[in-house]
Design a protein around this motif. Sequence first.
Motif, PDB file in Angstrom:
ATOM      1  N   GLY A  24       1.622   0.190   8.948  1.00  0.00           N
ATOM      2  CA  GLY A  24       3.467   0.851   9.501  1.00  0.00           C
ATOM      3  C   GLY A  24       3.789   1.637   8.753  1.00  0.00           C
ATOM      4  N   PHE A  25       3.761   1.679   7.513  1.00  0.00           N
ATOM      5  CA  PHE A  25       4.115   2.579   6.430  1.00  0.00           C
ATOM      6  C   PHE A  25       3.571   3.990   6.635  1.00  0.00           C
ATOM      7  CE2 PHE A  25       5.664  -0.762   4.123  1.00  0.00           C
ATOM      8  CZ  PHE A  25       7.700  -0.604   3.826  1.00  0.00           C
ATOM      9  N   VAL A  26       2.217   3.842   7.411  1.00  0.00           N
ATOM     10  CA  VAL A  26       1.547   4.975   7.403  1.00  0.00           C
ATOM     11  C   VAL A  26       2.130   5.425   8.667  1.00  0.00           C
ATOM     12  CG1 VAL A  26      -0.794   5.222   7.655  1.00  0.00           C
ATOM     13  CG2 VAL A  26      -0.540   4.837   5.821  1.00  0.00           C
ATOM     14  N   GLY A  27       1.801   4.777   9.877  1.00  0.00           N
ATOM     15  CA  GLY A  27       1.889   4.849  11.162  1.00  0.00           C
ATOM     16  C   GLY A  27       3.276   6.136  11.316  1.00  0.00           C
ATOM     17  N   PHE A  28       4.676   5.442  10.404  1.00  0.00           N
ATOM     18  CA  PHE A  28       5.642   6.157  10.267  1.00  0.00           C
ATOM     19  C   PHE A  28       6.051   7.289   9.557  1.00  0.00           C
ATOM     20  CE2 PHE A  28       8.104   2.039  11.152  1.00  0.00           C
ATOM     21  CZ  PHE A  28       8.247   2.307  12.531  1.00  0.00           C
TER      22      PHE A  28
END
Length: 206
Positions: free
Chosen positions: A95-99
């Motif tokens: 999730g953090f990598v996507g953002f």
Amino acid sequence: MREALLNVGAALVAGIVIMILHELPKSIIYCVRSRAEWKEQPNYEQRIKRAVKDIFKLWRYVDPIGLLLCVTTYSGFSKPYMYRMKDRETNKISGFVGFITLFLIAVVNIVILRMHFIEVNLEKLTTWYFYFFYFMAYISINMFIVNLIPITTFDMGLLVAGYSPSKYFSIIKSDHTIKMILLIAVLLGLISTISGLIMSTLLVIL
């Protein structure tokens, strides 16, 4: 007519590139963090080779409906290759990598716009590469906002699954309703309006 075609073509290509750049790192993370689990299963080496081959089939990340929305409203979404939820830590990282990926795409392309086009009257620019950099920044900001919506396969959904599996199951039950609300917001131009304000601000401060 030429300018309209430039708009559509640049938005189309930018949308495809952003979808791939958004989802590919998450797929790599998924596979890397799955290695320990796969080692306990038969045909480990073949499974690794197949997984590596599959995650680099880049067209898998392009969502047709999301791409259509990228071209028409500039507020699309990509298609995750891995649908099975992993452990909580993997969900958080993904999730953090996507953002972070969407944020970096926006910043890099805004910096390029600032470096090469800031002294030019933007209203008179009709070059394809200007439109490409512009839509790379604009669509990535839109997609960042879209992924803030807690839909199961979006980045926020991954973060919810990572931090609170019980809340993730509750958003699964409301997934259809949330998607309808998102679609209405996209079609009404609410997300693109917010993105336009953010992009104007970033063009000034970066």
